[in-house]
Structures are given as C-alpha cells and as structure tokens.
Design an enzyme around this catalytic site. Structure first.
Site, PDB file in Angstrom:
ATOM      1  N   LYS B  50       0.846  -1.202   0.000  1.00 18.48           N
ATOM      2  CA  LYS B  50       0.000   0.000   0.000  1.00 18.48           C
ATOM      3  C   LYS B  50       0.877   1.247   0.000  1.00 18.48           C
ATOM      4  O   LYS B  50       1.938   1.264   0.642  1.00 18.48           O
ATOM      5  CB  LYS B  50      -0.900  -0.043   1.242  1.00 18.48           C
ATOM      6  CG  LYS B  50      -1.956   1.068   1.310  1.00 18.48           C
ATOM      7  CD  LYS B  50      -2.835   0.894   2.558  1.00 18.48           C
ATOM      8  CE  LYS B  50      -3.928   1.963   2.656  1.00 18.48           C
ATOM      9  NZ  LYS B  50      -4.770   1.776   3.872  1.00 18.48           N
ATOM     10  N   SER B 125      -9.599   1.868   2.974  1.00 14.72           N
ATOM     11  CA  SER B 125      -8.693   2.679   2.202  1.00 14.72           C
ATOM     12  C   SER B 125      -7.668   1.861   1.414  1.00 14.72           C
ATOM     13  O   SER B 125      -7.062   2.381   0.483  1.00 14.72           O
ATOM     14  CB  SER B 125      -7.960   3.647   3.116  1.00 14.72           C
ATOM     15  OG  SER B 125      -7.143   2.958   4.032  1.00 14.72           O
ATOM     16  N   SER B 149      -9.880  -0.599   7.171  1.00 18.16           N
ATOM     17  CA  SER B 149      -9.326  -0.324   5.846  1.00 18.16           C
ATOM     18  C   SER B 149      -8.620  -1.490   5.186  1.00 18.16           C
ATOM     19  O   SER B 149      -8.262  -1.401   4.006  1.00 18.16           O
ATOM     20  CB  SER B 149      -8.378   0.880   5.911  1.00 18.16           C
ATOM     21  OG  SER B 149      -9.104   2.085   5.861  1.00 18.16           O
TER      22      SER B 149
END
Lengths: 421, 421
Positions: B50, B125, B149
C-alpha cells in the site's frame, strides 16, 4: 491483623483530630454498631474512606463545594467488599479539592495537617487517609491515585501506599477525575495490611468499563518478605538524573546498598519515551480534559468550586483536539517505555517523590508527581514505603513499580526493604 | 505457497491494470531483479505494498498531494521482513487519500476499480491492495486498517483481509493516521497466504511505541482448518439489530447454519458499551484529532490535500478537549465491552460490512465501518472472508474477531468457513 479497639480509636479521633483534620466525617454510630464476624484476617479492623468514595448514608463531597451536601445512597462496590470482609468504617477522610492537587488544603473543607510535624502538608490528594494512618487513628485507609495521590501522602506521612494494577479494583461509586488514570488504592501502617486490604478490594465489576477479573491465582499477600538474591532491579535513568532533595537521594542510595548487599542486581534502565516533565504535563492535560467532560457544570459556576479548580478544568475543556492528541501520544510512549524497561528487569526502584513534606502555604513543587505518574500512565502496580531520613528529619519514601498484576512481588520486596531499614 | 511467475504477473499488470488502477507504481526492474532464495514458504511470492508504507527507492504518497514526490530512503521494518523472507515486491498499490475513507477514488491519483465489476469501488482505504489481489496480479498485498481499511476492501473485492492484534506488526515507516487505531494488515487470495504473511510481518520494533513482542509460541498458520465442534461463537446483538443488505444477512445466516451443523454453539452476546454509531463517530473524531496533530501543515495549505481531507483534520484539531475526552470514554467502553463479550465466547462472528461494493460516485454509506471498527478499538485480531452471495451478485463477507493474539484460531475458523461455503 488484630481487630481494632473501635471505641478507643473513636475517642482518640475525638480528642486529637481537631488539630489534624484527617476526618471530615466520623460515623461513630455506624462504627460502634458494626458487628462483623467473618473470621477473616481483617475482621473488626478499622478503616477510613477517602471522601470521593461512596459510603451509604454518608456524604461524598470530593472536597468540591457543589458536592458538599451529596449523600451516597449505596456503598461503592469496593466499600461493600471491605464491609463484607468485616472491616469497620470509621468515617470519611480529608482530600484535596476534586483529587486534583497534593496538599489537602481544601478551601471550605479544611487544611489537613501532617501528624509528623505541625504546619506541614500530609500531601494529597488522599492527604486525610495518609494523616489518619500516620496518626494511628486507623491502620488502613482507602485512597485514590490518578498521578500519585495514594503514594504521595504515604510518602509525606511515612506510611505504606499501594496503587494496584489498572482494572483490579472497581471505581464505581468513586467521583471520577480521569477514567484513563484513576485508580483506587490503599494507605496502611504495614505492607501486610495493604496487601490484605487489596486482596479484599480486588474484584471484577461490570459497571466499571476498565475493570477486569484478576488473573487466576493472583495474590497481593506474601508468606514472607522477598529474597532479593538474583532479583534484577531497574533504576530509571531519568529519575537518577532528576533533581531531588539530598536526603531523598541518600535514601535511594541506602536502599540500593541494602539490596545489593543481599544479592540483588541493581541496573540503570532507560524508560524510552518517559520525559518526566512532558509526561506529567500530558497526564495533567488529559486529566483536566476528562474531568471537564465528566463535570461540565462545575466549570462555569463560580459557586461550584474554587477558581483554581475551575480554571484547570476549563483549560482541559478548551484545549484543542490536536493538543489532546499530542498528550495521548506522550502517554502512549511513556507507557510503552515502562513495559519495555520491565522486559529487562523484574522491578523498578525509585523515590516516591523528589522531596519530603513541606509547610502548608509554600507553593507546591511542580514536580511532586514526576516519579509517581508513570505507574498510572502504564497501569502498573506501585508501592510507596517509608525510609527514615539519614538527617533525622521527616521520612523519605521509596517506590517500587512492577509488571502488571505482580502485586505479590511488589509487596514482598517492599516488606523486605521496610525490615532491612 | 508456489513462487509467482513474476514476468507473467508484470505482463498482466501492464496489460490489464490500466482499466483497474490497482497499482500506482510498478517496480518492474526491482521485481525482476529480486533473487531471494530463503527456501521459506513465501520465497519468490509476489506482493503489493500500500502506498502509505515505505519501500526504499519508491514514492510513499499516501494519496496525499503534498506527499506526491516523497521517496522513501529505507524500507519500513515490515517491508524489510517481507523482503528477507523472499517475497517479491511488485509495486505500490492505490489507496484512499490519507487512508481516511473507503472508496479509493483519490483526486489527483486515480479512481481504483473493483475487478469484480466495472464502475464499482474496491472499498478502501486499501482499495488498490484488494483490487490487485482480486485481479490476480498478486496473491498478497499489504494494507493498513484504522477502522476497517484492510477488511472493507477485502469484503468488496471478495478476498481475505486480516488485521492482527495491536502491537504485533510494526508501524514504523508507515504514514500514520491514528497511532491509537492504526494497524498494518494483509490482503490475500487465501487464508493460508494471509497467515503465512502475517507470521513474517510480526515482530517487535522498539521504534514503534505500541509494538510488543509476540507471546511465546504465537502462530497465525494452522496445520488444518478448525473443527467447529464445541466452539462457542458469539453473535454481537448490536450487529444482529443493525440494518444491512438482505444478501449480507442471508450470508451471515448461512455461515451460522454451517457452523451449527458442524457442532458449534452460536450465541447472541451483548457487547456492553458498543453503540455502532457512537463508537464509529468517536473513533473518527479521535482519528481526525490524531491525524491533525501529526500532519499540522496539511490542514491549512489548500495545495496539500483535498478540501474534504483538510476539513476532516481541521475538525479534529479544533474539537475541544472535553469532546475528545468523551470520545475516549466511548472507545474505552467499547473496548471493555469487546473483552467482556470474549470472556463469554471463543470468537465473535458478524458480517464485515453492512453492504457489498457500490458504484463509484454513489455517496459512501456512513455505516461502512460500523462492524469493523470494534476490532481496532479493542486491539483484537479480525479476519474478513468472502461468502458467495445467494443472489449471485457481488460477494458478501463474513468477519471473525478473536481474543488478543489468537490469530491462529481466527485463521483456522476462517479457513473452515471458506471451505464450508
């Protein structure tokens, strides 16, 4: 413990407490009527309860003007547990206004005197509990401790003060200051008394969100004092580097010598993230914000509390979110540092406070709680034990901090040190 | 796991990710040059990271305009651990701006598409991580999870999402949002992959204050799926009473039926203090305040981030201390409630989210993280696993939450459920 001679204690309080002011309420009738017969080790033993803890039928003022006439309609669970064990409640003890301060000079309620020397503060915020034990009015007294409020009066009055692991003793029925940091603890004439009382006080309470059951087999009492041989005892570097009264430093060195001579390994340890001043300030800001959230009506009412107390709460209420967040980071770092330090040693040793009791009217030193706050922030058990000063003056105090739920080890070492001195 | 065919995966990403947008940076040269030979179970396996986690030499943008050109000069410790285990980093995955939101439609960076259906959000997210795994570009991808997330994109993309116990995986080198709630987790095609990756990722890091060593003997991987017989599985009453898409409720009922048929005891449990809406709002306020404290320069600079992101941080920054304190009380109550519920059962079972993926451009449902936030607040391990919808539409997702450090039990039950469906 030996059951107390309740009428004799009540007579002594009546005769002598006028000059000390350790009790704000004496429950003479209730104490004389108490007829417990549990055959437990604390059956018939007298105890005082700090005036922020509910005792059914007595006032719970917390030293706050707005609460002056509030009468509790039920016992706090911790009080109920004490009663069930046969303890005899003599009354409610003096405290600093709202438990936010450490001199127990509380406008409208009274200035509590240190029984060891006239004109001196007993410390606080559980100053009445410390004074009552030091005066011999009770062998035990409940206190509360948010940044050191059990251990500081224990230190200034020359008695034992024990703050347990977070969650071990219910805070239901206790006027809250900061749920994050508040603990109920015990002031006592002996380590044994403190440990016995804590074993009675400990117990799960679903009404207190932070309460947790004690681990299986948990105890506070020890069959005998610790044998220090082989113990790894950490001396926090930040404390060693901090200013303190010479007599306090001497006391710490004497305690170290005794332990070293008995085979303990004394090692300086880093407590990463523990900055004495920054941690204390962060703790204080959080306390003020939490207290403001819990007692909003006190802040703006000039009759409700002193201007100083109200200003402190207003300060916490009005601090912005980013400041509170930074305070939380500080506290998380100090907590993590304490746990990390205790990965490297069995117990931490330090003075309880950087100074001894001082005279009422003197501005309170800002660093009073610098050595005690860590155990609140980290939720760890901590005990304060008296250490006679080399200069013959007021007593010093040594503090031991242990890992979570190691009250037994903490008490055992305290017991050993009391005897070694 | 089977080593990945790195050139083939890179070719697929080059050909197909233009329409999906799961990778913001592909490190083609680095991936092709990786020559690990650890003989460990993840040697040669491809992974995405990420874009809020530092990979040396690549940008760490966190989807924030002000960070667009920041290049990491060292690997985050969690990335270093993955590399050391032989994993091959293909690149950095798309995410919602600042990890504060769950659609992964990030102005200036791109709108990531759900590989299961064009025009739909992958969630967030960690949306790029979910999409990359669902598209088959990587069998594993690192995500971060502050209120859900990791698990929400896992749910919307039909893959596994595992958020470990607090403190188990270092957050050093990860752009922080809320140190109180941030966790690094893993999205994976299989439970086995997630468990293997977590075992590599877990490790003490003195640089992260909340990091703690895993307990002795801790594991995530299981030799075989759980045997549900005799397991006591709690169904949180607040979740049962919450609104959710009919397909989600059906999925939960199907999972219950499978478990009951296999001998598990399914019991509704109270999670005292967990009010879905109030807990989510309290968590969000704390996140906004913590993020504002950590990223003060983003708040007032119109070029630094979107107006929405900056407004959220400004809201947290400007909330007063009493409001933050009340949010902390809420979170403490929910945490305590979760621990208390898990005193009465072995694991909690619930949907991961109240709905399935929705189309980009639709306003995001406010309750997306209502079922996931509890595990962050309480610091507990939680896994999301896909559950094919009875209506044949997009997949649903089931969530299991366990006691601290019971990743092995959580993964074992997830593995059983995946096979049972």
């Amino acid at each position: 413990m030996t059951p107390s001679d309740i009428p004799a204690l009540l007579a002594r309080i009546a005769a002598e407490d006028g000059a000390i002011g350790s009790f704000w309420q004496v429950d003479r009738d209730g104490a004389l009527a108490a007829r417990a017969a549990t055959a437990g080790p604390l059956d018939g033993v007298a105890i005082g309860i700090k005036d922020n803890v509910d005792v059914a039928g007595l006032r719970t003022t917390a030293g706050i003007a707005a609460f002056r006439h509030r009468v509790a309609d039920r016992d706090a669970p911790v009080v109920r547990r004490l009663r069930d064990a046969g303890l005899v409640i003599l009354g409610k003890t003096a405290m600093h206004e709202g438990a936010l301060g450490a001199t127990t000079d509380t406008p409208g309620f009274g200035r509590c005197m240190n029984p060891l020397r006239a004109g001196y503060t007993p410390g606080g915020s559980s100053g009445g509990s410390g004074a009552a034990v030091a005066a011999g009015f009770v062998p035990l007294a409940i206190g509360t401790d948010t940044m050191g409020s059990v251990r500081l009066p224990a230190a200034y009055c020359g008695v034992i003060g024990l703050k347990p692991t977070s969650g071990l003793v219910s805070r239901t029925g206790v006027v809250p200051l900061s749920p994050r940091l508040d603990h109920v603890g015990i002031l006592a004439a002996t380590v044994e008394g403190a440990a016995l009382a804590l074993e009675v006080m400990a117990g799960d309470d679903p009404e207190d969100p932070d309460s947790r059951p004690a681990p299986p087999g948990w105890r506070a009492l020890t069959a005998q004092p610790a044998n220090p041989r082989g113990l790894r005892i950490g001396l926090p570097e930040a404390v060693l580097a901090a200013p303190m009264e010479p007599a306090i430093r001497t006391a710490l060195e004497e305690a170290q010598t005794r332990l070293r001579d008995a085979g303990a390994l004394l090692v300086p340890v880093a407590v990463p993230g523990w900055d004495l001043t920054a941690t204390r300030r962060a703790g204080l800001l959080l306390i003020e914000a939490e207290a403001a959230a819990l007692h909003p009506t006190l802040v703006d009412d000039p009759e409700a509390a002193t201007p100083g107390f109200r200003a402190a709460l207003a300060y916490g209420r009005d601090a912005n979110g980013a400041r509170i967040a930074k305070a939380l980071f500080r506290l998380a770092e100090a907590r993590a540092g304490a746990l990390r330090a205790l990965d490297q040693c069995d117990l931490l040793l330090m003075p309880t406070a950087p100074q001894r009791a001082f005279t009422h009217g003197t501005p309170a030193p800002v660093d009073q709680a610098d050595f005690t706050a860590l155990a609140n922030v980290a939720g760890l058990p901590a005990i304060a034990l008296p250490w006679a000063a080399a200069d013959g003056g007021l007593p010093c105090s040594i503090q031991i901090v242990g890992r979570a739920h190691t009250e037994q080890a903490v008490c055992a070492l305290a017991d050993w040190l009391v005897r070694a001195r």
